[in-house]
Design a protein around this motif. Structure first.
Motif, short mmCIF file in Angstrom:
data_model
loop_
_atom_site.label_atom_id
_atom_site.label_comp_id
_atom_site.label_asym_id
_atom_site.label_seq_id
_atom_site.Cartn_x
_atom_site.Cartn_y
_atom_site.Cartn_z
N GLN A 16 26.87 84.84 73.55
CA GLN A 16 26.74 84.24 72.22
C GLN A 16 27.98 84.49 71.37
N LEU A 17 28.46 85.71 71.38
CA LEU A 17 29.65 86.04 70.59
C LEU A 17 30.87 85.29 71.09
N SER A 18 30.95 85.08 72.40
CA SER A 18 32.07 84.31 72.96
C SER A 18 32.09 82.89 72.40
N TYR A 19 30.91 82.30 72.30
CA TYR A 19 30.82 80.96 71.71
C TYR A 19 31.23 80.97 70.24
N TYR A 20 30.62 81.88 69.47
CA TYR A 20 30.86 81.88 68.03
C TYR A 20 32.29 82.25 67.67
N VAL A 21 32.88 83.18 68.40
CA VAL A 21 34.23 83.64 68.06
C VAL A 21 35.32 82.79 68.69
N PHE A 22 35.23 82.59 70.01
CA PHE A 22 36.34 81.96 70.72
C PHE A 22 36.26 80.44 70.79
N VAL A 23 35.06 79.88 70.63
CA VAL A 23 34.94 78.41 70.66
C VAL A 23 34.73 77.87 69.25
N PHE A 24 33.60 78.21 68.63
CA PHE A 24 33.29 77.68 67.30
C PHE A 24 34.28 78.18 66.25
N GLY A 25 34.87 79.34 66.50
CA GLY A 25 35.87 79.86 65.56
C GLY A 25 37.09 78.97 65.45
N LYS A 26 37.36 78.18 66.49
CA LYS A 26 38.51 77.28 66.45
C LYS A 26 38.39 76.25 65.33
N PHE A 27 37.14 75.83 65.07
CA PHE A 27 36.92 74.91 63.95
C PHE A 27 36.69 75.66 62.66
N ALA A 28 35.88 76.73 62.72
CA ALA A 28 35.52 77.46 61.51
C ALA A 28 36.75 77.96 60.75
N PHE A 29 37.75 78.41 61.47
CA PHE A 29 38.93 79.00 60.82
C PHE A 29 40.16 78.12 60.92
N ALA A 30 39.94 76.83 61.23
CA ALA A 30 41.06 75.88 61.30
C ALA A 30 41.62 75.63 59.90
N LYS A 31 42.91 75.42 59.84
CA LYS A 31 43.55 75.13 58.57
C LYS A 31 43.20 73.73 58.10
N LYS A 32 43.36 73.50 56.82
CA LYS A 32 43.10 72.18 56.26
C LYS A 32 43.99 71.15 56.93
N GLN A 33 43.40 70.01 57.28
CA GLN A 33 44.16 68.99 57.99
C GLN A 33 45.15 68.28 57.07
N LYS A 34 46.27 67.91 57.67
CA LYS A 34 47.24 67.09 56.95
C LYS A 34 46.85 65.63 57.10
N SER A 35 46.80 64.93 55.99
CA SER A 35 46.46 63.52 56.00
C SER A 35 47.71 62.68 55.82
N THR A 36 48.02 61.89 56.84
CA THR A 36 49.21 61.04 56.78
C THR A 36 48.76 59.59 56.68
N PRO A 37 48.73 59.03 55.46
CA PRO A 37 48.25 57.65 55.29
C PRO A 37 49.02 56.66 56.15
N LYS A 38 48.29 55.76 56.75
CA LYS A 38 48.90 54.73 57.59
C LYS A 38 48.41 53.36 57.15
N ARG A 39 49.10 52.34 57.59
CA ARG A 39 48.72 50.97 57.25
C ARG A 39 48.39 50.17 58.50
N ILE A 40 47.82 50.84 59.48
CA ILE A 40 47.47 50.14 60.70
C ILE A 40 46.25 49.26 60.46
N PRO A 41 46.22 48.08 61.06
CA PRO A 41 45.08 47.17 60.88
C PRO A 41 43.81 47.78 61.47
N ILE A 42 42.70 47.68 60.74
CA ILE A 42 41.44 48.31 61.15
C ILE A 42 40.31 47.29 61.16
N SER A 43 39.48 47.37 62.20
CA SER A 43 38.22 46.62 62.22
C SER A 43 37.08 47.63 62.09
N VAL A 44 36.29 47.48 61.04
CA VAL A 44 35.09 48.31 60.86
C VAL A 44 33.92 47.57 61.49
N ILE A 45 33.22 48.24 62.42
CA ILE A 45 32.17 47.57 63.18
C ILE A 45 30.81 48.18 62.85
#
Length: 368
Positions: A16-45
């Protein structure tokens, strides 16, 4: 016998600790994502079947997105209510809305994958973002945020599909916790280079990914899995990323009765048996370790076997799981559910067991 259970209990907690620390911790303690706006054409379905009440409310929110180049593909999957008429009105009202009418096909009766395939083929843009008819974006920047994570190599973007909060509803807290935990799992494994699923409420990928594997053909006969089975098939460390900025979320109304939610979970769980072997194994190991943690703890404490050590181990396990899931809940704006974590976890574990057993004896109901 109790000595054996004690050492097995220690091993289970380490897993259990292996999951929470070594796997789920990768998301839990991830840094804030950088958002790079793009103008690529998008289809919303958006694929809908008998969703008249929802599409009236939510499609206008998609049409009001702050994005320079996008179209909305509305797929009516042979609805028997007013969905088609509403879609036809939207097509007249908004210049970037295009309608795909799906007639019942004997070979693909009630198969959402068939309807989605027609919609994808009708899309004129190279990048696709999917959501469900009962979902709405958290902001006018939803398309901008989801598309910002596309790069030359990252052609799949996993998003978070949250559920709305209903005050004083414990079932609502259970549903939102379970949804959050699922997201923590697929975000964390994607971060670890082992992406295994995404959700159709908030998912994006380049159209070439669809054509490279001949669409849903490999699992067309499986009624569910247009999102998670497809991603399980095509996602790799190289081509997959995710977005957890609050502006990229979608929301939908959760089930309001335990029976309705249980039926929904039966569909979701039935798809996982078709995942790749590694993904089935890691999901099963996590669930089994949760179940055995509680069963072994109850046995050991019932006989007061090394009870001080057992209580310390239990506390240690909860400390790490609470910290990891707490940070994750903060990222996904679900902090309030963590106050109920120990109780909700127990409810979910035994509900999941009930789902597995029920699915052994009867098939769940799929697309409407």
């Amino acid at each position: 016998m109790l000595t054996f259970i004690f050492y097995a209990f220690v091993i289970i907690v380490l897993i259990q600790l292996s999951y929470y620390v070594f796997v789920f911790g990768k998301f839990a303690f991830a840094k804030k994502q950088k958002s790079t706006p793009k103008r690529i054409p998008i289809s919303v379905i958006v694929c809908a079947k008998n969703e008249a009440e929802n599409v009236v409310r939510f499609i206008p929110l998609l049409a009001e997105q702050d994005y320079p180049d996008y179209e909305i593909i509305l797929i009516d999957d042979a609805s028997s209510d007013e969905t088609l008429e509403i879609f036809e009105n939207f097509e007249k009202q908004y210049s970037n809305v295009r309608l795909v009418r799906v007639q019942n096909n004997e070979a693909f009766w009630g198969n959402k994958k068939y309807a989605l395939t027609l919609g994808i083929k009708a899309a004129k843009k190279e990048y696709l973002i999917f959501t469900d008819a009962d979902c709405f974006p958290a902001s006018k920047d939803w398309i901008k945020e989801m598309s910002s994570q596309f790069t030359m190599h990252k052609t799949i973007v996993l998003g978070y599909g949250a559920y709305e909060k209903i005050n004083k509803s414990f079932l609502n807290k259970i549903i939102r916790f379970e949804t959050m935990l699922t997201a923590v799992q697929y975000f964390s494994w994607a971060k670890a280079g082992k992406p295994y699923m995404g959700i159709g409420r908030n998912l994006a990928y380049k159209k070439e990914e669809f054509y490279n594997v001949n669409g849903f053909i490999e699992h067309m006969k499986i009624r569910s899995g247009d999102d998670d089975l497809f991603i399980n098939q095509i996602a790799t460390k190289r081509n997959t990323t995710f977005n957890f900025s609050p502006e990229s979320f979608t929301y939908s109304m959760p089930k309001t009765t335990f029976k309705a939610w249980f039926t929904q979970k039966r569909r979701h769980v039935s798809t996982a048996k078709h995942y790749k072997s590694f993904d089935k194994t890691q999901l099963a190991l996590f669930y089994i370790s949760q179940l055995l943690f509680f069963l072994f703890a109850i046995v050991l404490l019932s006989f007061l076997y090394q009870w001080i050590i057992v209580l310390c181990i239990i506390g240690f396990r909860y400390l790490f799981s609470w910290i990891t899931l707490g940070f994750s809940a903060g990222k996904l704006k679900e902090k309030d559910v963590m106050y109920w974590f120990p109780i909700i976890e127990i409810v979910l574990i035994f509900t999941q067991l009930n789902v597995f057993i029920t699915n052994l004896f009867s098939k769940p109901v799929y697309w409407k």
